[in-house]
Design a protein around this motif. Structure first.
Motif, PDB file in Angstrom:
ATOM      1  N   UNK A 253       0.837  -1.193   0.000  1.00  0.00           N
ATOM      2  CA  UNK A 253       0.000   0.000   0.000  1.00  0.00           C
ATOM      3  C   UNK A 253       0.873   1.244   0.000  1.00  0.00           C
ATOM      4  N   UNK A 254       0.315   2.379  -0.458  1.00  0.00           N
ATOM      5  CA  UNK A 254       1.124   3.601  -0.457  1.00  0.00           C
ATOM      6  C   UNK A 254       1.441   4.023   0.963  1.00  0.00           C
ATOM      7  N   UNK A 255       2.562   4.693   1.115  1.00  0.00           N
ATOM      8  CA  UNK A 255       2.944   5.166   2.438  1.00  0.00           C
ATOM      9  C   UNK A 255       1.929   6.188   2.918  1.00  0.00           C
ATOM     10  N   UNK A 256       1.738   6.273   4.256  1.00  0.00           N
ATOM     11  CA  UNK A 256       0.807   7.253   4.773  1.00  0.00           C
ATOM     12  C   UNK A 256       1.384   8.649   4.594  1.00  0.00           C
ATOM     13  N   UNK A 257       0.524   9.647   4.839  1.00  0.00           N
ATOM     14  CA  UNK A 257       0.918  11.011   4.488  1.00  0.00           C
ATOM     15  C   UNK A 257       2.114  11.505   5.287  1.00  0.00           C
ATOM     16  N   UNK A 258       2.325  10.933   6.472  1.00  0.00           N
ATOM     17  CA  UNK A 258       3.454  11.384   7.285  1.00  0.00           C
ATOM     18  C   UNK A 258       4.768  10.857   6.737  1.00  0.00           C
ATOM     19  N   UNK A 259       4.706   9.678   6.136  1.00  0.00           N
ATOM     20  CA  UNK A 259       5.940   9.053   5.679  1.00  0.00           C
ATOM     21  C   UNK A 259       6.120   9.089   4.176  1.00  0.00           C
TER      22      UNK A 259
ATOM     23  N   UNK B  89      -3.819   8.403   7.493  1.00  0.00           N
ATOM     24  CA  UNK B  89      -4.329   8.123   6.149  1.00  0.00           C
ATOM     25  C   UNK B  89      -3.245   8.266   5.082  1.00  0.00           C
ATOM     26  N   UNK B  90      -3.442   7.646   3.933  1.00  0.00           N
ATOM     27  CA  UNK B  90      -2.503   7.847   2.828  1.00  0.00           C
ATOM     28  C   UNK B  90      -2.624   9.243   2.245  1.00  0.00           C
ATOM     29  N   UNK B  91      -1.707   9.560   1.328  1.00  0.00           N
ATOM     30  CA  UNK B  91      -1.600  10.933   0.846  1.00  0.00           C
ATOM     31  C   UNK B  91      -2.920  11.471   0.300  1.00  0.00           C
TER      32      UNK B  91
END
Lengths: 221, 550, 319
Positions: free
Chosen positions: B20-26, B524-526
């Motif tokens: 899955x895509x990295x979350x917004x922090x990472x 959450x993701x980006x």
């Protein structure tokens, strides 16, 4: 399309990532500009209200001031701005058709009409200065000093026209920037609706002046 | 159900099993990726960090004010220093903390999540409004600290335009700039709520939180230009002697009071309404029950936002305003009680027969309801003409609006912060510490501000550097309470920062709450959702145990 | 000053002294209002606490038939409290109405607020700084103006305050009924020494007040002073009985309607008279050519009050 010797470019919108459809993006931009214009209108409405209250409270002083204002410069400026709205509309129509060169010309014409307005306005301020109509200048006498209330209406005049002038200067700067952006070939394919959104703002500046002119120059004359 | 849906909706599914895509922090790590981000979630955190800093500054000023008031003769600070301190407290807390607090942080983060959008309608405008906010607020704060301003946050003319010898103009310029940030935020929210709702998200499927933010955005749009104008006129009068407010220059000081309160009373609802939205979410989630009278509560938000524009005159009962005007304003102020009562009684009814967990956010929510009710009914006292003639500009007013703004907005802010902290950061806060902090803040707050009701009824005017000796006992009590309150604030400040590194990893939905924000991962993701959500159910769908996260 | 104990003698006050029957009325109002609001709000506090304990997640209790809307219930808890509190709106408005209309026989004391002191002038010309002496049983109007910023005269013992504005007169009135010393404050923030712009109001029996007036001494009443000023500023040259310039007579003018050049009329109250002295060009009077010079910045606030007192007292037509 009828062939009138102008190359029509494709017109479209580049979908920004936060939107799902182009229609959504278009509507959002329009609504956003309208919301902004509502706040702007409220900003000016306060000043119009002040002017009207002064008119009721001190009718003689207001008449005294309005007779000193340069009616004909104000009237010419009204015509100038209405013409600029016309050229702005032309820019919008031609941008929809994809006639880029035509549109650029119309945008530049709009900007120069706006600048003409500012020039005339500056000349008017200079005349006001010349006629000792600037009560806030401490080292310069004021021609209507015998009438204290006249200062108030004159202050509202300077604040309102000054604020309108600031809007116009901002408007012309954005317009020039937009014209520069739009001179690139891909512009109409990606950002045509910016012209339309900007057009709303320009019409709004025009509309404000159309209210300013009667409220300050004409009533009580 | 696709595997993707399962992982979105089932908090217990291990997260590493899917690519899955990295979350917004990472997603990105550079400093640049924070300061030039257009992600509403990152911008919300930028706001959160800045307003926390401003809150600490404002709280320090408040602490010094309370310290000064321990002795009646004002020996601790000079009169001018005291005046600058309370002005600093008021200006920072109101303009730079309370007004942006919940909308700019929670609103920014949650509105797109709650309506199933990828972002706000104008992400770059959103970033711009943070920069505008920082520019204005830092400028004014530097002026307040280095030079000092002694007008109070209300900037009444002609004191502010002619008689004050402090740095009024630069302070005003900063406040005006911050106003633009409010307008841009409000504009962004209005357009987002109108145009960015996901399929199936009708108006009456939106959480109350979104409703209240819609109402607040309208106030931002309609009220802020008026205060901008009023403050601009102040600047012009002070700088160029363009007479508008000072009678010596031909102006009218009462006009400023009108223009100022036309915005600043609705500004109270800018602070209160988002708090109501937060508390509604908390009460529903921790009672596991649908909000009682959802539509009434939604309409009440819009109702409050409308009536609030019609009551500004109740700040002017004693300034010689015509008796008819005062009577009308008094009546309309009583009408504010109607939508407020709807909210309070409906929260109570929501708790009835719920399945209640008394976690930290719920403790804050319950504290909020109690303190807001007290603040609200004392507001009715002040709206009563003959009573206001006595209590106007006394400590009763101070106590009243602190019950609304601290007891109300601040507790809602803290409650919401705990509730959405897992969503913001992906980490849980330590529950036991959270409860202790909530109790300390509640007790400290009441010990600080309840005595001020009595002081006010006894007739102690506000903004007094020295005061008659018979008021000392209650003032000492109030100052003592403020130290408890200060200790209370250190609790969340400490353990929330601690939890960023050492907190337990949070599941997608730690509270078994409903609402789209809990259907995506924590954090959450980006772009918020891996696929656009589709809503085919009512808000606060707690009766339906199988849906979403059963 | 002998007399009752000063308020400073009390270590802990919980209820302020009331020195007028109007103050007692406000106390009744707020007590009754408090009682009703407790009736409306205590159930909320109790219910929230009770529900939170009874319906905790780990308790097995009956949770059947939960409702999430009931229009009748909602309408009733929306409207019943509203109508209940409206009674207090009406009560407050009625008391406020009384506080706006001083009785005709009231004694007028002139007050001036300025950074950072109060100055009061009694009708007989006695003046005092920050403190104020008033008799019992006699309605007293304080007619105030500010010399600089907005102040507010606050008399907690009478439960009244009114802002003192620059450029405009405002009034506050009361009838004291309990002799004693009470606080008076400036309650509208006015700058550096805002908090020491306070003093005491001494309520005295009428006889004591007479004695105090005699002790305080005064050479001339306000109106007499005003008459002297009227001559020394040259007002008599145009407005006097022997004037050669055609200017309106001021005798009997006070509180009468004045026809304006633009067709309206204005009541000649204190603020109007003050405006006319300072800005004669403003609001021209029907039938007269405006020739009067402005006295803006020439006549101080205190003398304006004396001039107006003279115009008020001069009720017989001169011409």
């Amino acid at each position: 399309m009828a062939d009138i010797g102008i190359a029509a470019e494709p017109v479209d919108l580049e979908l920004a990532e936060q939107f799902t459809t182009k229609a959504q993006q278009r509507e959002a931009a329009t609504l956003g500009m309208w919301a902004w214009l509502v706040t702007e209108l409220l900003l000016f409405a306060g000043l119009f209200l002040c002017a009207l209250i002064l008119r009721i409270q001190h009718p003689q002083s207001v008449t005294l001031v309005t007779t000193h204002l340069k009616f004909w410069i104000g009237a010419t400026n009204t015509v100038v701005l209405i013409c600029s709205s016309l050229t702005m509309s032309a820019a919008i129509v031609t941008s929809r058709l994809g006639w880029r060169r035509f549109m650029l010309g119309a945008l530049l014409a709009t900007a120069s009409l706006g600048s003409l307005f500012l020039l005339l306005k500056g000349f008017e301020y200079y005349q006001d200065y010349d006629e000792h109509m600037m009560p806030f200048l401490a080292d310069r006498s004021y021609v209507l000093a015998h009438d204290q209330a006249s200062v108030l209406f004159l202050d509202v005049y300077y604040i309102t026209t000054g604020l309108h002038g600031v809007h116009l200067i901002t408007g012309i700067s954005i317009l020039l920037w937009l014209t520069w952006k739009a001179s690139r070939p891909a512009f109409l394919q990606t950002h045509q609706n910016r012209i339309e959104i900007y057009g709303l703002y320009w019409h709004f500046i025009d509309l404000i002046w159309i209210i300013v002119f009667p409220v300050l120059y004409v009533l009580n004359r | 159900m696709s595997p993707l849906d399962t992982v979105l909706r089932d908090p217990d599914t291990p997260r590493i099993t899917l690519d899955r895509p990295a979350d917004y922090l990472h997603a990105q790590h550079t400093l640049r990726s924070w300061f030039f981000t257009t992600d509403h979630k990152r911008i919300a955190l930028l706001y959160l960090a800045s307003i926390t800093g401003f809150f600490i500054l404002g709280a320090c000023a408040a602490g010094l004010v309370r310290l000064s008031l321990v002795v009646p003769n004002g020996q601790i600070f000079s009169n001018d220093t005291y005046n600058k301190l309370f002005t600093m407290h008021g200006v920072i807390m109101i303009w730079f903390f309370l007004i942006p607090s919940i909308p700019a942080t929670f609103g920014n983060f949650l509105i797109p999540l709650m309506i199933g959008a990828k972002d706000l309608a104008f992400p770059r405008l959103n970033l711009l409004s943070w920069y505008v906010f920082m520019l204005g607020s830092l400028f004014t704060i530097v002026v307040l600290i280095v030079g000092g301003v002694d007008t109070g946050w209300t900037f009444y003319a002609p004191f502010s335009t002619t008689y004050s010898n402090t740095y009024v103009i630069p302070a005003l310029v900063g406040v005006i700039i911050v106003g633009f940030s409010s307008i841009l935020t409000g504009l962004n929210f209005v357009v987002t709520i109108h145009k960015m709702r996901c399929p199936g998200m009708t108006w009456f499927r939106m959480p109350i939180f979104v409703w209240t933010h819609y109402a607040v955005s309208l106030i931002f749009l309609l009220g802020t230009p008026v205060i901008t104008l009023a403050l601009m006129l102040l600047v012009m009068e002070r700088a160029f002697h363009i007479g508008v407010f000072d009678p010596r220059l031909g102006g009218d000081p009462v006009l400023f009071e009108h223009l100022f309160w036309f915005y600043s009373h609705p500004a109270v609802y800018i602070m209160v309404l988002p708090g109501m939205g937060v508390v509604t979410e908390l009460v529903a989630a921790f009672s596991q029950k649908r909000v009682f009278g959802y539509k009434f509560v939604a309409y009440a938000s819009i109702g409050l936002a409308s009536i609030t524009f019609l009551v500004w005159g109740h700040h002017m009962f004693v300034n010689g305003q015509s008796q008819l005007a005062s009577t009308v304003f008094s009546f309309l102020s009583f009408a504010v009680a109607v939508p407020s009562a709807v909210k309070v009684y409906n929260w109570t009814a929501t708790i009835h027969k719920g399945t209640i967990r008394l976690d930290t956010p719920m403790l804050y929510a319950m504290g909020y309801i109690g303190l807001f009710v007290l603040g609200g009914v004392t507001g009715l006292f002040l709206a009563t003409l003959a009573v206001d003639a006595h209590l106007h500009d006394t400590y009763f007013v101070v106590a009243h609006f602190h019950y609304i703004m601290v007891g109300g907005t601040m507790l809602a802010f803290l409650g919401g912060l705990h509730y959405w902290w897992p969503k913001f950061t992906g980490r849980m806060y330590p529950e036991a510490w959270g409860r202790v902090g909530a109790f300390l803040i509640f007790i400290g707050f009441n010990v600080t501000f309840f005595p001020q009701f009595i002081l006010g009824y006894l007739g102690m005017p506000r903004r007094y550097h020295s005061y008659p000796p018979e008021f000392q006992l209650l003032n000492v009590l109030s100052s003592a309470g403020s130290t408890i309150l200060a200790v209370g604030y250190f609790f969340p400040l400490g353990y929330l920062i601690w939890s960023l590194w050492f907190g337990k990893k949070a599941p997608a939905n730690p509270w078994q709450a409903k609402g789209l924000e809990w259907t995506t991962s924590s954090p959450p993701p980006a772009h918020n959702f891996l696929r656009t959500p589709v809503v085919d159910y009512q808000p606060y769908d707690y009766a339906n145990k199988t849906r979403d996260n059963g | 000053m002998s007399g009752p104990a000063s308020p400073a003698d009390y270590p802990l006050l919980l209820w302020p002294a009331a020195a007028s029957s109007a103050a007692a009325h406000v106390d009744y109002l707020i007590s009754a209002f408090t009682a009703v609001t407790l009736l409306l709000t205590v159930p909320i506090f109790l219910a929230i606490t009770w529900f939170a304990l009874v319906y905790r997640a780990n308790r097995k209790v009956y949770r059947g038939n939960p409702t999430d809307r009931n229009v009748m219930v909602e309408m009733s808890w929306m409207l019943i409290p509203f109508f209940l509190t409206l009674g207090f709106f009406a009560w407050g408005a009625q008391l406020f109405d009384v506080s706006k209309h001083p009785p005709g026989n009231a004694m007028v004391i002139q007050g001036i607020g300025r950074q950072w002191m109060w100055k009061f002038q009694h009708p007989g010309g006695q003046s005092e700084i920050n403190d104020l002496h008033v008799p019992t049983g006699q309605p007293v109007v304080i007619n105030m103006i500010s010399q600089d910023v907005i102040h507010s005269l606050y008399l907690p013992a009478f439960r009244v305050q009114t802002e003192t504005l620059p450029g405009r007169y405002t009034q506050v009135w009361f009838t004291a009924d309990r002799p004693g010393a009470y606080r008076l404050y400036c309650s509208e923030y006015c700058g550096t020494d805002h908090s020491v712009m306070d003093g005491e109001i001494f309520v005295m029996k009428p006889g004591d007040y007479e004695n105090w007036l005699n002790q305080a001494g005064s050479t001339q009443s306000l109106a007499a002073n005003g008459k002297r000023l009227f001559a020394s500023y040259g007002c008599t040259g145009c407005h006097g009985a022997a004037a050669t310039v055609r200017a309106p007579s001021l005798a009997g003018l006070y509180e009468k309607p004045v026809p304006m050049a633009d067709g309206g009329t204005v009541i000649a109250d204190d603020t109007y008279l003050r405006d006319k002295i300072l800005n004669p060009d403003h609001d021209l009077i029907a039938g007269y050519k405006q020739v009067m010079p402005s006295f803006n910045g020439i006549i101080p606030e205190e003398q304006l009050i004396q001039l107006i007192a003279y115009i008020k007292s001069d009720q017989e037509p001169v011409r």
